[in-house]
Design an enzyme around this catalytic site. Structure first.
Site, PDB file in Angstrom:
ATOM      1  N   LYS A  52      -0.068 -46.438  56.732  1.00 45.56           N
ATOM      2  CA  LYS A  52       0.296 -47.901  56.034  1.00 45.56           C
ATOM      3  C   LYS A  52       0.597 -48.801  57.034  1.00 45.56           C
ATOM      4  CE  LYS A  52       0.597 -49.461  51.868  1.00 45.56           C
ATOM      5  NZ  LYS A  52      -0.327 -49.331  50.691  1.00 45.56           N
ATOM      6  N   GLY A  83       5.315 -56.646  36.211  1.00 43.86           N
ATOM      7  CA  GLY A  83       4.217 -57.427  37.106  1.00 43.86           C
ATOM      8  C   GLY A  83       3.142 -57.765  36.627  1.00 43.86           C
ATOM      9  N   GLY A 117       0.337 -59.157  38.364  1.00 42.88           N
ATOM     10  CA  GLY A 117      -0.318 -59.684  39.657  1.00 42.88           C
ATOM     11  C   GLY A 117      -1.791 -59.222  39.377  1.00 42.88           C
ATOM     12  N   ASN A 118      -2.359 -58.959  40.358  1.00 42.89           N
ATOM     13  CA  ASN A 118      -3.987 -58.741  40.783  1.00 42.89           C
ATOM     14  C   ASN A 118      -4.545 -57.569  39.633  1.00 42.89           C
ATOM     15  OD1 ASN A 118      -4.866 -60.450  42.528  1.00 42.89           O
ATOM     16  ND2 ASN A 118      -3.750 -59.577  44.230  1.00 42.89           N
ATOM     17  N   VAL A 119      -3.620 -56.431  39.780  1.00 42.17           N
ATOM     18  CA  VAL A 119      -4.050 -55.070  39.066  1.00 42.17           C
ATOM     19  C   VAL A 119      -3.714 -55.533  37.720  1.00 42.17           C
ATOM     20  CG1 VAL A 119      -3.633 -52.891  38.880  1.00 42.17           C
ATOM     21  CG2 VAL A 119      -3.467 -53.693  40.799  1.00 42.17           C
ATOM     22  N   TYR A 136      -3.956 -58.157  35.866  1.00 43.36           N
ATOM     23  CA  TYR A 136      -4.929 -59.463  35.479  1.00 43.36           C
ATOM     24  C   TYR A 136      -6.173 -58.662  35.070  1.00 43.36           C
ATOM     25  CZ  TYR A 136      -7.908 -63.224  36.001  1.00 43.36           C
ATOM     26  OH  TYR A 136      -9.033 -64.329  35.660  1.00 43.36           O
TER      27      TYR A 136
HETATM   28  P1  NAD Z   1       0.345 -58.232  43.368  1.00 40.80           P
HETATM   29  O1  NAD Z   1       1.113 -58.525  44.574  1.00 40.80           O
HETATM   30  O2  NAD Z   1      -0.995 -59.097  43.039  1.00 40.80           O
HETATM   31  O3  NAD Z   1       1.221 -58.023  41.944  1.00 40.80           O
HETATM   32  C1  NAD Z   1       2.217 -57.492  41.842  1.00 40.80           C
HETATM   33  C2  NAD Z   1       3.151 -58.468  40.936  1.00 40.80           C
HETATM   34  O4  NAD Z   1       4.461 -58.178  40.611  1.00 40.80           O
HETATM   35  C3  NAD Z   1       3.394 -59.887  41.466  1.00 40.80           C
HETATM   36  O5  NAD Z   1       2.895 -61.107  40.606  1.00 40.80           O
HETATM   37  C4  NAD Z   1       4.822 -60.211  41.859  1.00 40.80           C
HETATM   38  O6  NAD Z   1       5.339 -61.378  41.479  1.00 40.80           O
HETATM   39  C5  NAD Z   1       5.273 -59.067  40.649  1.00 40.80           C
HETATM   40  N1  NAD Z   1       6.733 -58.572  40.996  1.00 40.80           N
HETATM   41  C6  NAD Z   1       7.403 -58.268  42.028  1.00 40.80           C
HETATM   42  N2  NAD Z   1       8.584 -57.788  41.750  1.00 40.80           N
HETATM   43  C7  NAD Z   1       8.785 -57.911  40.608  1.00 40.80           C
HETATM   44  C8  NAD Z   1       9.872 -57.717  39.488  1.00 40.80           C
HETATM   45  N3  NAD Z   1      11.129 -57.115  40.032  1.00 40.80           N
HETATM   46  N4  NAD Z   1       9.580 -57.836  38.106  1.00 40.80           N
HETATM   47  C9  NAD Z   1       8.281 -58.413  37.745  1.00 40.80           C
HETATM   48  N5  NAD Z   1       7.409 -58.431  38.638  1.00 40.80           N
HETATM   49  C10 NAD Z   1       7.590 -58.391  40.026  1.00 40.80           C
HETATM   50  O7  NAD Z   1       0.095 -56.617  43.691  1.00 40.80           O
HETATM   51  P2  NAD Z   1      -1.216 -55.846  42.990  1.00 40.80           P
HETATM   52  O8  NAD Z   1      -2.517 -55.945  43.780  1.00 40.80           O
HETATM   53  O9  NAD Z   1      -1.603 -56.363  41.411  1.00 40.80           O
HETATM   54  O10 NAD Z   1      -0.482 -54.297  42.960  1.00 40.80           O
HETATM   55  C11 NAD Z   1       0.476 -54.025  42.125  1.00 40.80           C
HETATM   56  C12 NAD Z   1       1.020 -52.797  42.455  1.00 40.80           C
HETATM   57  O11 NAD Z   1       0.002 -51.803  42.604  1.00 40.80           O
HETATM   58  C13 NAD Z   1       1.682 -52.806  44.010  1.00 40.80           C
HETATM   59  O12 NAD Z   1       2.830 -52.235  44.003  1.00 40.80           O
HETATM   60  C14 NAD Z   1       0.636 -52.375  44.821  1.00 40.80           C
HETATM   61  O13 NAD Z   1       1.007 -51.652  46.137  1.00 40.80           O
HETATM   62  C15 NAD Z   1       0.091 -51.210  43.918  1.00 40.80           C
HETATM   63  N6  NAD Z   1      -1.423 -50.741  44.255  1.00 40.80           N
HETATM   64  C16 NAD Z   1      -2.346 -51.877  44.164  1.00 40.80           C
HETATM   65  C17 NAD Z   1      -3.626 -51.634  44.257  1.00 40.80           C
HETATM   66  C18 NAD Z   1      -4.866 -52.514  44.388  1.00 40.80           C
HETATM   67  O14 NAD Z   1      -5.969 -52.233  44.268  1.00 40.80           O
HETATM   68  N7  NAD Z   1      -4.476 -53.842  44.369  1.00 40.80           N
HETATM   69  C19 NAD Z   1      -3.938 -50.319  44.612  1.00 40.80           C
HETATM   70  C20 NAD Z   1      -3.087 -49.206  44.474  1.00 40.80           C
HETATM   71  C21 NAD Z   1      -1.835 -49.488  44.434  1.00 40.80           C
END
Ligand code: NAD
Length: 450
Positions: free
Chosen positions: A126, A230, A232-234, A236
């Protein structure tokens, strides 16, 4: 000086006082002893020696001060027996160096567990970059400097770690990394990469939820109520998957207004109830619902929040959801099934890890992970872990960790533990002495072609 309690910037200051740009702490593979590149890291070594939770004989952690960005760049490598350390790079704010290092240690181990359970020939790694106070992280010049520095850092590490996208890092940032190193995946499709991993991550977590429902004999997702931390991206993309399966409603929270607005704009007529919350407001976790989906950041499930959970299934994408995995896994209310994060959220790394082998639309090597019958796919792996837990009386976390640890000790069929050779080479060849000039960095502009 106890660096552990100081800010990540304090390490930069200390390194500069000692006229150093690079530093490391590695575990001697023969003796198991920790070895630091410089005496000023002694307090970190002592903290790791005393730690029983996050340090798990990690092979190494490497630090560099970015030449152009002056940011603390870090790489954490847990185990490279199945292959080079693989995992995304996170740009995040850390109060203390302890938080920064713990995040790197836990995330790198989690990545190795995830790769092993997914049957990927990759190890656990990481990247972590510490954000600094009062910097504007929307500034494209600053971001370019940070991520080009990170690519140079990885070139210097000679491939013991191969990076990807993670929280705080964007596709544009990945293009900057790619401009200064070959040791990256998850680069934008314009440059031959696999692009955005979140779509598949979302699909994979939904498959894990379906396995949990099947195991509990609770039917399908149709009509189920969802709480999601949350947006965010996932999330969505996951919301689309859930709506397709006709869930009854989704209650969600995020600390970022823009993330919520983006989702509302995308799904204007869907049964969504989304709220902006303060950082640290975890009230969404005790929502009365069928399925709780932690999709924010790690550590939100702990001794305070877990006993209040009402959901029957807890399963989400966030890495390291449990603050203290071994203890916390035992705290879930009777009747709540917790699906370990590294069991459910593999698709991000599945999507990008092997992108150097070429890109195929609807790639069967990728889509098979989502198939119900595939023995090492998400669905069957989940059922296997739930069954093991039922028979042993242990938690799914304990069972998944044990299986992942066993699988992570299988050597790569061609390269063996080449990652350890690379680390040994770095240590013996005086990696910390090398100093890089900031000249000659190419400028990359990301062109969007639809
Ligand atoms: P992201 O940063 O786009 O979304 C995370 C969201 O969580 C953000 O909008 C942020 O504002 C929100 N957030 C943070 N703290 C918060 C809280 N206390 N309460 C409410 N919302 C909060 O990240 P992502 O790409 O959507 O990934 C989400 C999680 O999944 C992360 O932990 C990431 O490490 C994990 N993950 C993502 C992927 C991927 O393909 N993107 C793959 C494996 C794991």
């Amino acid at each position: 000086m106890n660096l552990w309690q100081l800010s990540p910037d304090a390490l930069i200051k200390l390194m500069k006082e000692h006229q150093q740009k690079r530093a490391f702490v590695v575990t001697n593979p023969s003796t198991g002893e920790l070895q630091a590149s410089h005496p000023f890291l002694q307090s970190i070594v002592e903290a790791l020696q005393a730690d029983t939770r996050d340090y798990q004989e990690h092979q190494g952690m490497f630090f560099e001060i970015g030449v152009k960005s002056n940011h603390l760049l870090g790489t954490f490598i847990h185990r490279t027996i199945r292959g080079q350390g693989a995992g995304g790079v996170r740009l995040w704010h850390y109060q203390k160096l302890e938080d920064y290092i713990r995040d790197g240690l836990r995330l790198s181990r989690g990545m190795g567990q995830k790769c092993a359970l997914a049957g990927l020939w990759w190890g656990g790694g990481k990247g972590v970059i510490a954000r600094q106070e009062e910097k504007d992280y929307h500034d494209p010049i600053l971001r370019q400097a940070i991520y080009q520095d990170y690519g140079h850092f990885l070139s210097g590490l000679k491939g013991c770690y191969v990076t990807a996208e993670d929280a705080g890092t964007t596709p544009e940032d990945m293009a900057h990394i790619f401009s200064t190193t070959r040791h990256t995946t998850c680069i934008p499709s314009q440059f031959g990469g696999s692009g955005n991993p979140s779509i598949l991550t979302a699909a994979g977590v939904v498959v894990a939820i379906e396995a949990a429902l099947e195991y509990l004999d609770l039917g399908t997702l149709e009509g189920k109520t969802i709480a999601m931390q949350g947006t965010g991206n996932v999330s969505y993309y996951m919301i689309a998957e859930l709506l397709k399966r006709k869930v009854a409603n989704i209650v969600g929270s995020d600390i970022n207004v823009a993330a919520i607005e983006k989702v509302k704009y995308k799904y204007p007529t869907a049964p969504l109830n989304l709220q902006v919350v303060e950082r640290g407001d975890n009230s969404i976790l005790k929502e009365n619902c069928d399925i709780l989906i932690p999709n924010a950041l790690g550590g939100s499930l702990d001794a305070n929040t877990i006993p209040e959970i009402q959901a029957k299934v807890v399963c989400g994408a966030a890495n390291n959801q449990l603050e203290n995995p071994k203890q916390d896994a035992k705290l879930f209310p009777k009747g709540t099934l917790y699906v370990p994060d590294f069991l459910a959220n593999r698709m991000g790394i599945v999507n990008c890890a092997n992108e150097q082998y070429g890109i195929i639309e609807n790639d069967p090597f990728i889509s098979s992970h989502l198939e119900r019958e595939m023995p090492t796919g998400i669905y069957q792996r989940c059922l296997e872990i739930f069954q093991r837990a039922k028979h042993s009386g242990r938690t799914p976390v304990e069972e998944a960790e044990q299986l992942a640890d066993e699988l992570s000790l299988e050597p790569h069929p061609i390269w063996g533990n080449r990652g350890q050779f690379i680390i040994d080479f770095l240590v013996q060849s005086g990696w910390t002495q090398f100093s890089r000039s900031s000249v000659g960095m190419p400028i990359v502009t990301l062109q969007h072609h639809e």
